[in-house]
Design an enzyme around this catalytic site. Structure first.
Site, PDB file in Angstrom:
ATOM      1  CE1 TYR A   1      21.206  86.332  11.474  1.00 10.67           C
ATOM      2  CE2 TYR A   1      21.824  84.392  10.215  1.00 10.67           C
ATOM      3  CZ  TYR A   1      20.958  85.037  11.071  1.00 10.67           C
ATOM      4  OH  TYR A   1      19.851  84.387  11.534  1.00 10.67           O
TER       5      TYR A   1
ATOM      6  CB  CYS B   1      -1.133  45.630   0.270  1.00  9.12           C
ATOM      7  SG  CYS B   1       0.592  45.620  -0.230  1.00  9.12           S
TER       8      CYS B   1
ATOM      9  CE  LYS C   1      10.754  82.718   2.623  1.00  8.69           C
ATOM     10  NZ  LYS C   1      10.715  81.951   3.851  1.00  8.69           N
TER      11      LYS C   1
ATOM     12  CB  CYS D   1       3.823  42.616   2.207  1.00  7.87           C
ATOM     13  SG  CYS D   1       3.672  43.941   1.027  1.00  7.87           S
TER      14      CYS D   1
ATOM     15  CE  LYS E   1      14.799  84.784   5.212  1.00  5.78           C
ATOM     16  NZ  LYS E   1      14.753  83.582   5.992  1.00  5.78           N
TER      17      LYS E   1
ATOM     18  CB  CYS F   1       0.873  46.609   3.553  1.00  2.77           C
ATOM     19  SG  CYS F   1       0.777  44.815   3.423  1.00  2.77           S
TER      20      CYS F   1
ATOM     21  CG  ASP G   1      15.967  77.229   4.734  1.00  2.00           C
ATOM     22  OD1 ASP G   1      15.356  77.612   5.745  1.00  2.00           O
ATOM     23  OD2 ASP G   1      15.449  76.526   3.854  1.00  2.00           O
TER      24      ASP G   1
ATOM     25  CD  GLU H   1      24.699  89.679   5.973  1.00  2.00           C
ATOM     26  OE1 GLU H   1      23.915  88.922   6.584  1.00  2.00           O
ATOM     27  OE2 GLU H   1      25.333  90.591   6.523  1.00  2.00           O
TER      28      GLU H   1
ATOM     29  CB  CYS I   1       0.711  41.117  -0.364  1.00  3.99           C
ATOM     30  SG  CYS I   1       0.264  42.189   1.005  1.00  3.99           S
TER      31      CYS I   1
HETATM   32  S1  IVH Z   1      19.559  89.325   9.996  1.00  8.73           S
HETATM   33  C1  IVH Z   1      17.192  91.869  13.097  1.00  8.73           C
HETATM   34  N1  IVH Z   1      20.837  87.894   8.214  1.00  8.73           N
HETATM   35  O1  IVH Z   1      16.020  84.756   8.569  1.00  8.73           O
HETATM   36  C2  IVH Z   1      17.483  91.070  11.909  1.00  8.73           C
HETATM   37  N2  IVH Z   1      18.893  86.954   9.222  1.00  8.73           N
HETATM   38  O2  IVH Z   1      13.131  85.110   8.155  1.00  8.73           O
HETATM   39  C3  IVH Z   1      18.343  89.917  12.223  1.00  8.73           C
HETATM   40  N3  IVH Z   1      18.398  84.654   8.488  1.00  8.73           N
HETATM   41  O3  IVH Z   1      15.142  85.489  11.878  1.00  8.73           O
HETATM   42  C4  IVH Z   1      18.356  88.920  11.144  1.00  8.73           C
HETATM   43  N4  IVH Z   1      20.101  84.460   7.112  1.00  8.73           N
HETATM   44  O4  IVH Z   1      16.891  83.590  11.417  1.00  8.73           O
HETATM   45  C5  IVH Z   1      19.780  87.954   9.060  1.00  8.73           C
HETATM   46  N5  IVH Z   1      22.079  86.728   6.647  1.00  8.73           N
HETATM   47  C6  IVH Z   1      21.053  86.787   7.484  1.00  8.73           C
HETATM   48  C7  IVH Z   1      20.163  85.712   7.646  1.00  8.73           C
HETATM   49  C8  IVH Z   1      19.080  85.830   8.527  1.00  8.73           C
HETATM   50  C9  IVH Z   1      19.044  83.857   7.633  1.00  8.73           C
HETATM   51  C10 IVH Z   1      17.159  84.256   9.205  1.00  8.73           C
HETATM   52  C11 IVH Z   1      17.065  84.732  10.637  1.00  8.73           C
HETATM   53  C12 IVH Z   1      15.798  85.555  10.662  1.00  8.73           C
HETATM   54  C13 IVH Z   1      15.031  84.950   9.542  1.00  8.73           C
HETATM   55  C14 IVH Z   1      13.928  85.815   9.052  1.00  8.73           C
END
Ligand code: IVH
Length: 690
Positions: free
Chosen positions: A219, A400, A306, A424, A109, A418, A111, A107, A403
């Site tokens: 998720y 600065c 990552k 300025c 990740k 400044c 952010d 999946e 000015c």
């Molecule tokens: S699963 C027990 N799935 O990444 C595991 N986490 O760095 C539950 N995160 O704490 C997490 N996308 O906040 C899972 N598709 C995804 C995610 C995800 C982002 C975050 C989550 C986690 C952190 C770890």
């Protein structure tokens, strides 16, 4: 099912189609029509109030202080790596421990800020941030404003009690707009969408959080009894129950499939409307997950790969110093041009003096440049081995660059400023450019280039000077420029009609953004009142805190600012809130007091509404009072006094009926309840409240 139930269920369905499935069936106008009809019906039928109604997703003004809540299941984090070999090792470890082949789910990740939401009997009961993993902040009121998260699930085979976890995100487009607005009002911009999402979840006022347009991907499902033995299938169940669950997923039987998914998204992520920082790889079978178990902090059945923030090497040619609208001085590295994440990078921010020092930067250094979560590239390292022994260290400037004024640094702040904000040039130009901008005085015939030109030839030195410009004074600046000059003068003239709240935003008081300006304009009604307001009066205004109050007091105690504002008053700009045309005489001759928290009006709004309909708002109950509007948590003294004097006590809904425009009432309601439309003074309708 009556009309209210029908509208609620239709609006929930359209929310889901729009925010979860990205497949709307109706346009915004039709949606608004349904919502307005629901709001009107709910107003007319206060007994049908439902906190889960789609009309309630706008938040409210109640200050939240976040209770700490223990997670029923600890919120673990994920083991993570930037190294593909470690993903190969993870797969080997898992297969060895289980002793059989394994199906993985890959999946994105997301952010953002992680959240755990509990549902009981299909109703959201609370939403808690990750906190320390054991317990987090109860941010339910803010999460309830996120439209992609259902408040109540339709009938389904979900467990009576379950927790669903996910990530609250701020889409990049929303983030860019938010930062633009923050910069325009002198507030520090958020560094990236993740910080903005986390900050929004922790806002004290859910009505403000609602404006942040957050989104949420879910998720992971936790329950004593899960619907199936597969994570993927459980997610599909969640999708059916109404949740927004990952759509970009892959079932992978081999490490090659996993690596292909990672490689695909490492580049494709740039086309997503939100940020991801990697890929999460999960063992799909729940019983396998349980067998593998967890370490103290992370599950053994999942890992995150990552993405590396992209980095390239370049050479530092020089450092220049930029002065912003607020006077903050930012060092900028001028680099040998390099290709990075799809663009040619020639400059990178060095943020502040501390960063120059911590890298011990020298001119000519070989530096590493990175484009990570932050939008502007930054210097993250120096290869000192390649430094020329005669290289000169980079010095932060003392004066600065625009000015010459000696720079200052406030206690506890990283930036040098400044202090010459009145003269300025970039600060002067920046303030004028803010003054003419669309949400301020909206003088679109004046662009930044023209402003620069007018300032540099000395025609203007502040925004008030714009009102002295004439076609003749502008003509020498441009060949055949009569039309150009006329447009400028006309644009400036037109701006004299811009309403007070925008003028107040335009003059550029620190922390007074467009929203705050609107609140102040409505509350104080005129510049005169605002200029005379004390710190305490300001602070006691709805939504105005210490920081803003102090900034306003400071602004008006400066003589030059007073002169500037007085000049603008002299030129005929709007410095009073336009008098509301009396909407009706429905409250003519009536003295009315509102007390307690009202659902649809702030204190100022109810008083203005009473006035707009010809009534007189008052603040204490006396024998002259005609009605008391009783809000939530009304003070017992006012109630007792009104009862003692026999003053009719009405609900907010009844008040709204009193002023309702008969022509706008749905026809059948007028016929059904003719008496309720205007309660008589001597006969308040029976209240369910007491
Ligand atoms: S699963 C027990 N799935 O990444 C595991 N986490 O760095 C539950 N995160 O704490 C997490 N996308 O906040 C899972 N598709 C995804 C995610 C995800 C982002 C975050 C989550 C986690 C952190 C770890």
């Amino acid at each position: 099912m009556d009309r209210i139930d029908f509208l609620r269920s239709e609006l929930n369905r359209h929310n889901h189609l729009y925010y979860v499935e990205a497949a709307p069936e109706i346009d915004d106008y039709e949606y608004d029509q349904l919502m307005n009809e629901l709001i009107a019906l709910e107003k007319a039928n206060p007994d049908r109030f439902d906190p889960d109604s789609p009309s309630q997703r706008v938040g409210n003004d109640i200050n939240l202080n976040f209770n700490q809540v223990y997670h029923r299941f600890p919120m673990l984090s994920l083991g993570n790596t930037y190294n593909k070999q470690e993903i190969v090792d993870f797969d080997e470890r898992v297969r060895k421990a289980l002793g059989h082949s394994v199906k993985y789910i890959c999946e994105l990740k997301y952010d953002g800020a992680s959240i755990s939401i509990t549902y009981e009997h299909g109703r959201m009961v609370h939403a808690v941030t990750r906190g320390d993993g054991e317990k987090g902040d109860d941010v339910t009121a803010n999460v309830r404003t996120i439209k992609s998260i259902p408040l109540r699930l339709p009938e389904g085979n979900y467990p009576d009690l379950f927790e669903i976890r996910g990530e609250v995100l701020m889409p990049r487009a929303v983030f860019d707009k938010l930062n633009e607005e923050r910069e325009a009002s002198g507030e520090a911009p958020f560094a990236n969408p993740r910080n903005a999402a986390a900050g929004s979840l922790k806002m004290q006022n859910s009505a403000q959080a609602a404006k942040r347009q957050l989104d949420c991907w879910l998720y992971f499902l936790f329950a004593d009894q899960l619907p199936t033995n597969s994570h993927l299938q459980n997610m599909e169940c969640c999708r059916k129950w109404g949740f927004k669950v990952p759509t970009f997923v892959a079932q992978c039987d081999s490490i090659d499939d996993i690596l292909a998914f990672i490689n695909h998204w490492d580049t494709e992520r740039r086309n997503l409307p939100f940020d991801i920082d990697g890929i999460v790889i999960k063992v799909d079978t729940i019983s396998d997950q349980q067998e593998l178990g967890n370490t103290a902090k992370t599950p053994r059945w999942a890992i995150a790969y990552k993405f590396k923030a992209e980095q390239v090497q370049s050479k530092l040619l020089s450092v220049s110093f930029q002065v912003g609208r607020t006077g903050a001085v930012t060092p900028v590295a001028n680099l040998e041009p390099v290709q990075l994440a799809g663009t040619v990078v020639k400059r990178a921010t060095l943020h502040n003096a501390d960063i120059i020092k911590s890298h011990d930067l020298h001119v000519g250094d070989t530096v590493m440049v990175e484009k990570g979560g932050e939008i502007i590239p930054k210097i993250v390292g120096v290869n000192t081995d390649l430094r020329n022994p005669n290289a000169v260290p980079v010095e932060f400037i003392a004066n600065c660059p625009e000015c010459g004024t000696p720079l200052v640094r406030n206690e506890g702040e990283a930036a040098w400023y400044c202090p010459n904000y009145k003269a300025c040039p970039p600060q002067v130009r920046g303030r004028i450019s803010h003054f003419v901008s669309r949400k301020a005085m909206n003088i679109d015939s004046l662009g930044d280039e023209t402003i620069d030109q007018l300032v540099s030839v000395g025609l203007i030195n502040n925004a008030a000077d714009l009102y002295e410009l004439t076609v003749n004074s502008l003509l020498p600046l441009k060949k055949d420029g009569r039309v150009w000059a006329t447009n400028i003068v006309n644009g400036v003239e037109q701006s004299k009609k811009i309403p007070f709240e925008q003028v107040l935003f335009a003059i550029g008081i620190r922390f007074v953004g467009a929203t705050v300006a609107k609140i102040l304009a409505r509350h104080f009604g005129s510049m005169q009142n605002l200029m005379q307001a004390s710190f305490d009066e300001l602070k006691n205004t709805d939504e105005i805190g210490d920081k803003i109050a102090q900034s306003i007091v400071d602004y008006f105690s400066d003589e030059d600012n007073q002169l500037f504002v007085n000049r603008l008053i002299g030129y005929g700009l709007q410095f009073e809130t336009a008098k509301q045309e009396a909407k009706s005489g429905k409250l003519q001759g009536l003295t009315i007091i509102a007390s307690g928290k009202l659902e649809h009006f702030s204190r100022d709004e109810i008083n203005r509404t009473i006035e707009a309909h010809g009534g007189k708002p008052v603040t204490s109950v006396s024998s002259k009072t005609d009605y008391l509007i009783a809000g939530e948590n009304i003070g017992p003294n006012k109630l007792a006094k009104a009862r003692e004097l026999g003053i009719p006590i009405i609900t907010e809904a009844e008040f709204m009926q009193m002023i309702a425009d008969d022509e706008l009432q749905p026809a059948e309601q007028q016929e059904e309840k003719p008496e309720e439309a205007k309660p008589k003074k001597d006969g308040p309708t029976q209240l369910s409240l007491f």
